[in-house]
Design a protein around this motif. Sequence first.
Motif, mmCIF file in Angstrom:
data_model
loop_
_atom_site.group_PDB
_atom_site.id
_atom_site.type_symbol
_atom_site.label_atom_id
_atom_site.label_comp_id
_atom_site.label_asym_id
_atom_site.label_seq_id
_atom_site.Cartn_x
_atom_site.Cartn_y
_atom_site.Cartn_z
ATOM 1 N N TRP A 61 88.174 21.777 30.540
ATOM 2 C CA TRP A 61 87.133 22.033 31.534
ATOM 3 C C TRP A 61 87.723 22.331 32.912
ATOM 4 O O TRP A 61 87.152 23.102 33.681
ATOM 5 C CB TRP A 61 86.200 20.826 31.623
ATOM 6 C CG TRP A 61 85.024 21.044 32.515
ATOM 7 C CD1 TRP A 61 83.866 21.709 32.213
ATOM 8 C CD2 TRP A 61 84.885 20.608 33.876
ATOM 9 N NE1 TRP A 61 83.018 21.715 33.288
ATOM 10 C CE2 TRP A 61 83.618 21.041 34.326
ATOM 11 C CE3 TRP A 61 85.698 19.891 34.742
ATOM 12 C CZ2 TRP A 61 83.157 20.786 35.605
ATOM 13 C CZ3 TRP A 61 85.234 19.636 36.024
ATOM 14 C CH2 TRP A 61 83.981 20.078 36.442
ATOM 15 N N PHE A 62 88.887 21.750 33.234
ATOM 16 C CA PHE A 62 89.494 21.915 34.547
ATOM 17 C C PHE A 62 90.308 23.209 34.683
ATOM 18 O O PHE A 62 90.786 23.518 35.768
ATOM 19 C CB PHE A 62 90.432 20.729 34.850
ATOM 20 C CG PHE A 62 89.717 19.477 35.256
ATOM 21 C CD1 PHE A 62 89.347 19.256 36.569
ATOM 22 C CD2 PHE A 62 89.417 18.502 34.316
ATOM 23 C CE1 PHE A 62 88.691 18.097 36.954
ATOM 24 C CE2 PHE A 62 88.762 17.334 34.683
ATOM 25 C CZ PHE A 62 88.398 17.133 36.005
ATOM 26 N N PHE A 63 90.531 23.953 33.605
ATOM 27 C CA PHE A 63 91.427 25.105 33.581
ATOM 28 C C PHE A 63 92.876 24.674 33.841
ATOM 29 O O PHE A 63 93.198 23.492 33.802
ATOM 30 C CB PHE A 63 91.013 26.175 34.600
ATOM 31 C CG PHE A 63 89.636 26.745 34.377
ATOM 32 C CD1 PHE A 63 89.313 27.394 33.196
ATOM 33 C CD2 PHE A 63 88.652 26.630 35.346
ATOM 34 C CE1 PHE A 63 88.049 27.921 32.984
ATOM 35 C CE2 PHE A 63 87.379 27.155 35.146
ATOM 36 C CZ PHE A 63 87.080 27.797 33.961
ATOM 37 N N ASN A 64 93.737 25.671 34.118
ATOM 38 C CA ASN A 64 95.129 25.439 34.492
ATOM 39 C C ASN A 64 95.343 25.868 35.937
ATOM 40 O O ASN A 64 94.459 26.459 36.565
ATOM 41 C CB ASN A 64 96.077 26.197 33.566
ATOM 42 C CG ASN A 64 96.249 25.517 32.216
ATOM 43 O OD1 ASN A 64 96.081 24.302 32.097
ATOM 44 N ND2 ASN A 64 96.583 26.288 31.191
ATOM 45 N N VAL A 272 85.647 16.200 27.075
ATOM 46 C CA VAL A 272 86.105 14.867 27.482
ATOM 47 C C VAL A 272 87.564 15.037 27.912
ATOM 48 O O VAL A 272 88.442 15.267 27.080
ATOM 49 C CB VAL A 272 85.984 13.850 26.336
ATOM 50 C CG1 VAL A 272 86.439 12.478 26.805
ATOM 51 C CG2 VAL A 272 84.544 13.795 25.823
ATOM 52 N N ASP A 273 87.818 14.968 29.226
ATOM 53 C CA ASP A 273 89.136 15.281 29.786
ATOM 54 C C ASP A 273 89.748 14.094 30.515
ATOM 55 O O ASP A 273 89.044 13.349 31.213
ATOM 56 C CB ASP A 273 89.029 16.412 30.831
ATOM 57 C CG ASP A 273 88.661 17.747 30.232
ATOM 58 O OD1 ASP A 273 89.117 18.043 29.124
ATOM 59 O OD2 ASP A 273 87.913 18.497 30.890
ATOM 60 N N TRP A 274 91.048 13.966 30.386
ATOM 61 C CA TRP A 274 91.826 13.138 31.297
ATOM 62 C C TRP A 274 92.775 14.088 32.009
ATOM 63 O O TRP A 274 93.731 14.592 31.424
ATOM 64 C CB TRP A 274 92.605 12.038 30.573
ATOM 65 C CG TRP A 274 93.429 11.212 31.529
ATOM 66 C CD1 TRP A 274 92.982 10.530 32.624
ATOM 67 C CD2 TRP A 274 94.846 11.028 31.505
ATOM 68 N NE1 TRP A 274 94.028 9.918 33.286
ATOM 69 C CE2 TRP A 274 95.182 10.198 32.604
ATOM 70 C CE3 TRP A 274 95.864 11.462 30.651
ATOM 71 C CZ2 TRP A 274 96.502 9.822 32.879
ATOM 72 C CZ3 TRP A 274 97.169 11.080 30.919
ATOM 73 C CH2 TRP A 274 97.468 10.261 32.027
ATOM 74 N N ALA A 275 92.478 14.388 33.268
ATOM 75 C CA ALA A 275 93.239 15.360 34.050
ATOM 76 C C ALA A 275 94.107 14.635 35.069
ATOM 77 O O ALA A 275 93.645 13.721 35.763
ATOM 78 C CB ALA A 275 92.291 16.320 34.768
ATOM 79 N N ALA A 276 95.369 15.038 35.160
ATOM 80 C CA ALA A 276 96.302 14.431 36.094
ATOM 81 C C ALA A 276 97.018 15.524 36.867
ATOM 82 O O ALA A 276 97.300 16.600 36.331
ATOM 83 C CB ALA A 276 97.312 13.549 35.353
ATOM 84 N N GLY A 277 97.327 15.245 38.137
ATOM 85 C CA GLY A 277 97.996 16.246 38.953
ATOM 86 C C GLY A 277 98.845 15.639 40.051
ATOM 87 O O GLY A 277 98.606 14.508 40.488
ATOM 88 N N LYS A 278 99.821 16.405 40.468
ATOM 89 C CA LYS A 278 100.687 16.036 41.592
ATOM 90 C C LYS A 278 100.684 17.204 42.568
ATOM 91 O O LYS A 278 101.013 18.325 42.191
ATOM 92 C CB LYS A 278 102.105 15.751 41.091
ATOM 93 C CG LYS A 278 103.061 15.275 42.157
ATOM 94 C CD LYS A 278 104.421 14.957 41.541
ATOM 95 C CE LYS A 278 105.387 14.446 42.603
ATOM 96 N NZ LYS A 278 106.724 14.138 42.011
ATOM 97 N N PRO A 281 95.049 19.783 44.617
ATOM 98 C CA PRO A 281 93.975 19.391 45.546
ATOM 99 C C PRO A 281 92.741 18.785 44.880
ATOM 100 O O PRO A 281 92.085 17.921 45.468
ATOM 101 C CB PRO A 281 93.639 20.692 46.276
ATOM 102 C CG PRO A 281 94.216 21.785 45.449
ATOM 103 C CD PRO A 281 95.401 21.206 44.757
ATOM 104 N N TRP A 282 92.396 19.204 43.673
ATOM 105 C CA TRP A 282 91.208 18.680 43.015
ATOM 106 C C TRP A 282 91.456 17.349 42.320
ATOM 107 O O TRP A 282 90.508 16.703 41.868
ATOM 108 C CB TRP A 282 90.667 19.697 42.008
ATOM 109 C CG TRP A 282 89.936 20.822 42.648
ATOM 110 C CD1 TRP A 282 90.448 22.043 43.020
ATOM 111 C CD2 TRP A 282 88.556 20.857 43.026
ATOM 112 N NE1 TRP A 282 89.487 22.830 43.589
ATOM 113 C CE2 TRP A 282 88.310 22.127 43.607
ATOM 114 C CE3 TRP A 282 87.513 19.943 42.936
ATOM 115 C CZ2 TRP A 282 87.061 22.501 44.083
ATOM 116 C CZ3 TRP A 282 86.257 20.314 43.405
ATOM 117 C CH2 TRP A 282 86.042 21.580 43.973
ATOM 118 N N LEU A 283 92.719 16.924 42.227
ATOM 119 C CA LEU A 283 93.043 15.705 41.489
ATOM 120 C C LEU A 283 93.786 14.678 42.333
ATOM 121 O O LEU A 283 94.330 13.719 41.799
ATOM 122 C CB LEU A 283 93.883 16.055 40.253
ATOM 123 C CG LEU A 283 93.216 16.998 39.249
ATOM 124 C CD1 LEU A 283 94.192 17.375 38.145
ATOM 125 C CD2 LEU A 283 91.954 16.370 38.659
#
Length: 312
Positions: A61-64, A272-278, A281-283
Amino acid sequence: MQPFLIKKLDFHAEYRFYSKDFGGSFLKEGYVRYNFNDSTRMDIGLVQNPFGNTTYNSHNWFFNLPYYVGFEDKFSMGVNFHQRSNRWIYDIAFFKNAMELNFGDQSATDPSRYSYDVAGRNKEVNQGNIKTEYLLAADKKIGISGMLGGVYNIPTGRMGARWAAALHTDLTFGKLNVKLQSMYYQYNLSDSAQYKNKVQLAAYGSSYEVARKAYLHTASFAYTQPVKLGPVKSLVFYENYSYMNKPQTGFKDTQMNVLGCMINAGNLVTYVDWAAGKNQPWLGPEWQNGLSTGNREAKWNSRFNINIGYYF
């Protein structure tokens, strides 16, 4: 909304409704398609840019990361010519500008939009795209994409330039789908020196800064398991990773990973997503500079998301 057919003409439109804080309501895409024959067509209007793996370079759902810098599921005002010849697929497109809500060369881009477009002191103009794919099999293809366009600077009235190129594959092995892509983009802005290392992009009612050049690499895997659980017909388990390397001195890289499952129940689709980022900006907290200079001390931040959508 599904397209409807009048002889050789199709019309397709999709409108999105969000809260005021996320830009309110706006058109995602809308175009007229003329089908010359079964293998050749032309789209005119607010059309998806033929660049990289399309329709999507991701499964979640969050794309790349390419979406957040304007290179995945992006739509612009113009025309796209599409043709398939044996094992080859060709797309040639010209876009006069991004979706315009405020007309005039001195009008800044309105951030209430779906696609991430150049905003603030600059505007996208006169963009050309070429995309070629080769079918290894009906469900396996490799391709190359290129984009060249102008960047009009509002304060100076001068024209800059931008370009991008990508190598991409979309391969299916039974129940497993693999999307791989590597790309590079660069902006050469006709602006004052203090603004030349970053460009402003906008969507969903707000804007942020992005590095004027970067390499982006994505690896997306999805496994589809057919099931019979009442209305649920299949479960799609996915793992999508993307990395943004910024070659400018002092700029810190950005990473993003999404692990999850898509539940298909006819027209009802649930992510159903578990999204992580470094430095995403959205995470995380680095909103304005996450995709530009980044933060040396940035840590991984994550978000659990469930999205239920009815598509018709």
